[in-house]
Write a protein that holds these residues in place. Sequence first.
Motif, PDB file in Angstrom:
ATOM      1  N   SER A   1      14.227   2.004   6.004  1.00  0.00           N
ATOM      2  CA  SER A   1      14.566   3.324   5.463  1.00  0.00           C
ATOM      3  C   SER A   1      13.724   3.624   4.210  1.00  0.00           C
ATOM      4  CB  SER A   1      16.060   3.438   5.165  1.00  0.00           C
ATOM      5  OG  SER A   1      16.427   2.643   4.070  1.00  0.00           O
ATOM      6  N   VAL A   2      13.509   2.628   3.361  1.00  0.00           N
ATOM      7  CA  VAL A   2      12.650   2.805   2.182  1.00  0.00           C
ATOM      8  C   VAL A   2      11.223   3.094   2.639  1.00  0.00           C
ATOM      9  CG1 VAL A   2      11.625   1.623   0.188  1.00  0.00           C
ATOM     10  CG2 VAL A   2      14.080   1.383   0.653  1.00  0.00           C
ATOM     11  N   ALA A   3      10.733   2.300   3.581  1.00  0.00           N
ATOM     12  CA  ALA A   3       9.360   2.475   4.073  1.00  0.00           C
ATOM     13  C   ALA A   3       9.164   3.845   4.711  1.00  0.00           C
ATOM     14  CB  ALA A   3       9.019   1.361   5.067  1.00  0.00           C
ATOM     15  N   ASP A   4      10.125   4.281   5.507  1.00  0.00           N
ATOM     16  CA  ASP A   4      10.019   5.601   6.145  1.00  0.00           C
ATOM     17  C   ASP A   4      10.030   6.721   5.108  1.00  0.00           C
ATOM     18  OD1 ASP A   4       9.942   4.387   8.631  1.00  0.00           O
ATOM     19  OD2 ASP A   4      12.025   4.890   9.150  1.00  0.00           O
TER      20      ASP A   4
ATOM     21  N   ASN B   1      -7.422   0.540  -5.407  1.00  0.00           N
ATOM     22  CA  ASN B   1      -6.740   1.807  -5.141  1.00  0.00           C
ATOM     23  C   ASN B   1      -5.412   1.588  -4.430  1.00  0.00           C
ATOM     24  OD1 ASN B   1      -8.723   3.480  -6.281  1.00  0.00           O
ATOM     25  ND2 ASN B   1      -9.987   3.277  -4.458  1.00  0.00           N
ATOM     26  N   LEU B   2      -4.876   0.374  -4.506  1.00  0.00           N
ATOM     27  CA  LEU B   2      -3.651   0.029  -3.786  1.00  0.00           C
ATOM     28  C   LEU B   2      -2.481  -0.152  -4.734  1.00  0.00           C
ATOM     29  CD1 LEU B   2      -5.177  -2.608  -1.342  1.00  0.00           C
ATOM     30  CD2 LEU B   2      -4.766  -0.175  -0.918  1.00  0.00           C
ATOM     31  N   ASN B   3      -1.291   0.116  -4.212  1.00  0.00           N
ATOM     32  CA  ASN B   3      -0.050  -0.040  -4.967  1.00  0.00           C
ATOM     33  C   ASN B   3       0.955  -0.780  -4.100  1.00  0.00           C
ATOM     34  OD1 ASN B   3      -0.598   1.869  -7.349  1.00  0.00           O
ATOM     35  ND2 ASN B   3      -1.079   3.136  -5.570  1.00  0.00           N
ATOM     36  N   ASP B   4       1.363  -1.962  -4.527  1.00  0.00           N
ATOM     37  CA  ASP B   4       2.369  -2.740  -3.813  1.00  0.00           C
ATOM     38  C   ASP B   4       3.631  -2.814  -4.656  1.00  0.00           C
ATOM     39  OD1 ASP B   4       0.441  -3.196  -1.874  1.00  0.00           O
ATOM     40  OD2 ASP B   4       0.108  -5.288  -2.435  1.00  0.00           O
ATOM     41  N   LEU B   5       4.775  -2.725  -4.013  1.00  0.00           N
ATOM     42  CA  LEU B   5       6.060  -2.887  -4.670  1.00  0.00           C
ATOM     43  C   LEU B   5       6.759  -4.087  -4.049  1.00  0.00           C
ATOM     44  CD1 LEU B   5       5.369   0.081  -5.380  1.00  0.00           C
ATOM     45  CD2 LEU B   5       7.804   0.538  -5.272  1.00  0.00           C
TER      46      LEU B   5
ATOM     47  N   VAL C   1       5.436   4.087   3.815  1.00  0.00           N
ATOM     48  CA  VAL C   1       4.842   2.755   3.710  1.00  0.00           C
ATOM     49  C   VAL C   1       4.734   2.170   5.117  1.00  0.00           C
ATOM     50  CG1 VAL C   1       5.097   0.445   2.746  1.00  0.00           C
ATOM     51  CG2 VAL C   1       5.853   2.436   1.426  1.00  0.00           C
ATOM     52  N   ALA C   2       3.522   1.907   5.567  1.00  0.00           N
ATOM     53  CA  ALA C   2       3.312   1.416   6.926  1.00  0.00           C
ATOM     54  C   ALA C   2       3.655  -0.060   7.081  1.00  0.00           C
ATOM     55  CB  ALA C   2       1.866   1.658   7.353  1.00  0.00           C
ATOM     56  N   ASN C   3       3.360  -0.867   6.073  1.00  0.00           N
ATOM     57  CA  ASN C   3       3.583  -2.309   6.204  1.00  0.00           C
ATOM     58  C   ASN C   3       4.591  -2.801   5.173  1.00  0.00           C
ATOM     59  OD1 ASN C   3       3.173  -4.808   7.459  1.00  0.00           O
ATOM     60  ND2 ASN C   3       1.796  -5.441   5.839  1.00  0.00           N
TER      61      ASN C   3
ATOM     62  N   ASN D   1       0.811  -1.208   0.000  1.00  0.00           N
ATOM     63  CA  ASN D   1       0.000   0.000   0.000  1.00  0.00           C
ATOM     64  C   ASN D   1       0.856   1.274   0.000  1.00  0.00           C
ATOM     65  OD1 ASN D   1      -2.311   1.499  -0.114  1.00  0.00           O
ATOM     66  ND2 ASN D   1      -2.828   1.254   2.037  1.00  0.00           N
ATOM     67  N   VAL D   2       1.728   1.374  -0.986  1.00  0.00           N
ATOM     68  CA  VAL D   2       2.534   2.578  -1.160  1.00  0.00           C
ATOM     69  C   VAL D   2       1.584   3.700  -1.565  1.00  0.00           C
ATOM     70  CG1 VAL D   2       4.425   3.627  -2.467  1.00  0.00           C
ATOM     71  CG2 VAL D   2       4.508   1.179  -1.882  1.00  0.00           C
ATOM     72  N   PRO D   3       1.629   4.846  -0.888  1.00  0.00           N
ATOM     73  CA  PRO D   3       0.730   5.945  -1.258  1.00  0.00           C
ATOM     74  C   PRO D   3       0.913   6.328  -2.733  1.00  0.00           C
ATOM     75  CG  PRO D   3       1.815   6.412   0.831  1.00  0.00           C
ATOM     76  CD  PRO D   3       2.477   5.186   0.254  1.00  0.00           C
ATOM     77  N   PRO D   4      -0.175   6.623  -3.442  1.00  0.00           N
ATOM     78  CA  PRO D   4      -0.086   6.931  -4.875  1.00  0.00           C
ATOM     79  C   PRO D   4       0.960   7.986  -5.230  1.00  0.00           C
ATOM     80  CG  PRO D   4      -2.369   6.707  -4.238  1.00  0.00           C
ATOM     81  CD  PRO D   4      -1.565   6.636  -2.964  1.00  0.00           C
TER      82      PRO D   4
END
Length: 157
Positions: A121-124, A91-95, A128-130, A11-14
Motif C-alpha cells: 500500500s505504501v509502494a502503490d 539521483n536515487l532516494n531509498d527509504l 515505488v516499484a521495488n 528509488n522513491v520518486p523525488p
Amino acid sequence: MNGLLEFVFENVPPLKVAPCVLSLIGHERNVKNVIRDGDEPLAISDVVDAGFWRRLASQEEDVAILLNMEEVEIGTRLIRGATLQVIHYGNLNDLVVFLSSEDCRKGGMVRSEDMYEWAKSVADLFEVANFFGGLEPANDEQTQLFLASGVGLIQGI
C-alpha cells in the motif's frame, strides 16, 4: 525469528519523498531525534517540513538521514521504536524502516502477509516499484518476509 527487521522502499520518486516520509512520521511529536550522515543532529522541526525533503530529494550531494521515532503505523497497528532512514545518493532516494521483531510481536504484527500488504500500500501510494522486507539485511532471500511480488520464504516472525 528474533532480530532487526528492515523494510526497504527503493528509488522513491523525488516528488514522492516528502509525502512518503511525512506519512511515515505521522506528526512532529512522534520524532525523538534526527541525525544526518551519522553524527550531525538536525532539528525535528526541519524534518516535518515538506520543503526539507523536496530539497533533499533533488540535491546533488549524497546524504543519509536517520529518524528515531516513537512508533510507526503499519496497517491498523502501531509498532513502537521505529527508525526511518532516508538515503539520497546520485539521483536515487531509498527509504528504509527498521523495527525490532520483538516490538512487532508486541504490536500484533507477526504475519508476513500483513507486512506485505502494508508495504504494498505504501509502494502503490508513493509510486515505488521495488520494495522488500525481512530480517536485516532484507535483501537476503533466505530471510525475506516479502518482496514486491508477494510474501517471501519466511511466513511470519
